[in-house]
Design an enzyme around this catalytic site. Structure first.
Site, PDB file in Angstrom:
ATOM      1  N   GLU A   1      -1.613  11.042 -10.904  1.00  0.00           N
ATOM      2  CA  GLU A   1      -1.530  10.772  -9.461  1.00  0.00           C
ATOM      3  C   GLU A   1      -0.505  11.732  -8.847  1.00  0.00           C
ATOM      4  O   GLU A   1       0.402  12.223  -9.530  1.00  0.00           O
ATOM      5  CB  GLU A   1      -1.140   9.296  -9.267  1.00  0.00           C
ATOM      6  CG  GLU A   1      -0.786   8.858  -7.869  1.00  0.00           C
ATOM      7  CD  GLU A   1      -1.889   8.961  -6.843  1.00  0.00           C
ATOM      8  OE1 GLU A   1      -2.520  10.034  -6.763  1.00  0.00           O
ATOM      9  OE2 GLU A   1      -2.097   7.996  -6.076  1.00  0.00           O
ATOM     10  N   ASP A   2      -0.658  12.005  -7.576  1.00  0.00           N
ATOM     11  CA  ASP A   2       0.272  12.909  -6.915  1.00  0.00           C
ATOM     12  C   ASP A   2       1.642  12.270  -6.704  1.00  0.00           C
ATOM     13  O   ASP A   2       2.661  12.812  -7.144  1.00  0.00           O
ATOM     14  CB  ASP A   2      -0.309  13.440  -5.591  1.00  0.00           C
ATOM     15  CG  ASP A   2      -0.809  12.341  -4.647  1.00  0.00           C
ATOM     16  OD1 ASP A   2      -0.625  11.133  -4.939  1.00  0.00           O
ATOM     17  OD2 ASP A   2      -1.401  12.693  -3.607  1.00  0.00           O
TER      18      ASP A   2
ATOM     19  N   ASP B   1       4.777   6.096  -4.008  1.00  0.00           N
ATOM     20  CA  ASP B   1       5.639   5.859  -2.840  1.00  0.00           C
ATOM     21  C   ASP B   1       5.943   4.360  -2.812  1.00  0.00           C
ATOM     22  O   ASP B   1       6.816   3.896  -3.538  1.00  0.00           O
ATOM     23  CB  ASP B   1       4.920   6.355  -1.590  1.00  0.00           C
ATOM     24  CG  ASP B   1       5.788   6.316  -0.344  1.00  0.00           C
ATOM     25  OD1 ASP B   1       7.018   6.217  -0.468  1.00  0.00           O
ATOM     26  OD2 ASP B   1       5.233   6.389   0.773  1.00  0.00           O
TER      27      ASP B   1
ATOM     28  N   PHE C   1       8.350  13.034   3.619  1.00  0.00           N
ATOM     29  CA  PHE C   1       6.910  13.247   3.591  1.00  0.00           C
ATOM     30  C   PHE C   1       6.635  14.659   3.085  1.00  0.00           C
ATOM     31  O   PHE C   1       7.082  15.637   3.662  1.00  0.00           O
ATOM     32  CB  PHE C   1       6.284  13.034   4.969  1.00  0.00           C
ATOM     33  CG  PHE C   1       4.789  13.023   4.891  1.00  0.00           C
ATOM     34  CD1 PHE C   1       4.108  11.872   4.504  1.00  0.00           C
ATOM     35  CD2 PHE C   1       4.057  14.174   5.140  1.00  0.00           C
ATOM     36  CE1 PHE C   1       2.725  11.859   4.375  1.00  0.00           C
ATOM     37  CE2 PHE C   1       2.667  14.174   5.023  1.00  0.00           C
ATOM     38  CZ  PHE C   1       2.007  13.022   4.639  1.00  0.00           C
TER      39      PHE C   1
ATOM     40  N   ARG D   1      -2.916  21.521   1.567  1.00  0.00           N
ATOM     41  CA  ARG D   1      -3.097  21.154   0.155  1.00  0.00           C
ATOM     42  C   ARG D   1      -2.970  22.349  -0.778  1.00  0.00           C
ATOM     43  O   ARG D   1      -2.562  22.218  -1.919  1.00  0.00           O
ATOM     44  CB  ARG D   1      -4.481  20.520  -0.070  1.00  0.00           C
ATOM     45  CG  ARG D   1      -4.610  19.107   0.440  1.00  0.00           C
ATOM     46  CD  ARG D   1      -5.854  18.462  -0.165  1.00  0.00           C
ATOM     47  NE  ARG D   1      -6.325  17.334   0.614  1.00  0.00           N
ATOM     48  CZ  ARG D   1      -5.897  16.081   0.478  1.00  0.00           C
ATOM     49  NH1 ARG D   1      -4.949  15.802  -0.392  1.00  0.00           N
ATOM     50  NH2 ARG D   1      -6.392  15.120   1.220  1.00  0.00           N
TER      51      ARG D   1
HETATM   52  P1  5GP Z   1       1.741   4.121  -2.175  1.00  0.00           P
HETATM   53  O1  5GP Z   1       2.490   4.419  -3.444  1.00  0.00           O
HETATM   54  O2  5GP Z   1       2.650   3.984  -1.017  1.00  0.00           O
HETATM   55  O3  5GP Z   1       0.765   2.999  -2.311  1.00  0.00           O
HETATM   56  O4  5GP Z   1       0.825   5.327  -1.795  1.00  0.00           O
HETATM   57  C1  5GP Z   1       0.797   6.446  -2.480  1.00  0.00           C
HETATM   58  C2  5GP Z   1      -0.228   7.358  -1.848  1.00  0.00           C
HETATM   59  O5  5GP Z   1       0.147   7.706  -0.508  1.00  0.00           O
HETATM   60  C3  5GP Z   1      -0.256   8.620  -2.647  1.00  0.00           C
HETATM   61  O6  5GP Z   1      -1.317   8.595  -3.542  1.00  0.00           O
HETATM   62  C4  5GP Z   1      -0.441   9.674  -1.591  1.00  0.00           C
HETATM   63  O7  5GP Z   1      -1.809   9.917  -1.426  1.00  0.00           O
HETATM   64  C5  5GP Z   1       0.093   9.087  -0.326  1.00  0.00           C
HETATM   65  N1  5GP Z   1       1.435   9.610  -0.072  1.00  0.00           N
HETATM   66  C6  5GP Z   1       2.617   8.981  -0.317  1.00  0.00           C
HETATM   67  N2  5GP Z   1       3.647   9.747   0.003  1.00  0.00           N
HETATM   68  C7  5GP Z   1       3.123  10.918   0.444  1.00  0.00           C
HETATM   69  C8  5GP Z   1       3.707  12.138   0.890  1.00  0.00           C
HETATM   70  O8  5GP Z   1       4.922  12.329   0.967  1.00  0.00           O
HETATM   71  N3  5GP Z   1       2.836  13.132   1.254  1.00  0.00           N
HETATM   72  C9  5GP Z   1       1.489  12.987   1.185  1.00  0.00           C
HETATM   73  N4  5GP Z   1       0.736  14.013   1.560  1.00  0.00           N
HETATM   74  N5  5GP Z   1       0.905  11.842   0.753  1.00  0.00           N
HETATM   75  C10 5GP Z   1       1.717  10.823   0.382  1.00  0.00           C
HETATM   76 MG    MG Z   2      -3.153   9.545  -3.253  1.00  0.00          MG
END
Ligand code: 5GP
Ligand code: MG
Length: 185
Positions: free
Chosen positions: A106-107, A110, A159, A172
């Site tokens: 996963e990227d 958060d 972000f 991207r």
């Molecule tokens: P969470 O952990 O809040 O459920 O969500 C994670 C998802 O929100 C990640 O898979 C990503 O796609 C998106 N996300 C969270 N932080 C960022 C960020 O700093 N930049 C971008 N582009 N996407 C983010």
């Molecule tokens: Mg994501």
């Protein structure tokens, strides 16, 4: 680079990312060489779209470890009034994961709710093991405990764009990771 770049600050360079991903690849190789039977392949499950570049780099950094790939795509809508997210899977797995050694790629973690949802979904299908690799662990907004086994970079908040990460489907393909001033973070 001109005004189009002026709202972004360079955070991790392509060189820093390559070095860190190389280390993660070595760790993954060492760990799974102990676990996989001779005929088994690791099953890497990438979370589209954000993880596509990290996944491509990471899987080329695991040496000769035998790896198979599959992908899911998730959309999450954070419910601001509760610590839950409505997650919609817009692309499901195509492989059977029962009895397989699965590594989710996963990227970003958060709030953690997207990963927590996905891990629950995968656990129900009874993999032999389930681990997680993330490029960036952002900790300030975490709302749920989620085990991250391989972490590229740790950050409090911000972000991020680049290296697979978008802002409104832009940036991207930038090789570096930038922190963006969005007002929302
Ligand atoms: P969470 O952990 O809040 O459920 O969500 C994670 C998802 O929100 C990640 O898979 C990503 O796609 C998106 N996300 C969270 N932080 C960022 C960020 O700093 N930049 C971008 N582009 N996407 C983010
Ligand atoms: Mg994501």
């Amino acid at each position: 680079m001109g005004s189009r770049m002026s709202n972004k600050t360079l955070l991790y360079t392509a060189e820093q990312i390559a070095a860190r991903v190389g280390q993660l690849g070595s760790d993954i190789k060492a760990d799974y060489e102990k676990i996989l039977d001779p005929e088994e392949q690791l099953l890497a499950v990438g979370v589209l779209n954000g993880a596509f570049i990290f996944m491509a780099d990471l899987l080329r950094a695991v040496g000769g470890l035998p790896v198979e790939v599959d992908f899911v795509r998730l959309s999450s809508y954070q419910d601001r009034d509760s610590s839950s997210a409505e997650v919609v899977m817009t692309k499901n797995l195509e492989k059977e994961i029962k009895g397989r050694h699965v590594l989710v790629i996963e990227d970003i973690a958060d709030c953690g709710l997207t990963l927590a949802w996905l891990l629950e979904f995968l656990k129900k299908r009874r993999p032999a093991s389930l681990k997680v690799a993330v490029a960036v662990d952002k900790r300030a907004r975490r709302e749920t405990v989620v085990g991250l086994d391989y972490v590229g970079f740790k950050l409090e908040d911000g972000f991020l764009v680049g290296y697979g990460l978008d802002y409104a489907e832009r940036y991207r393909n930038l090789a570096d990771i930038y922190q963006m001033e969005t007002g929302g973070h």
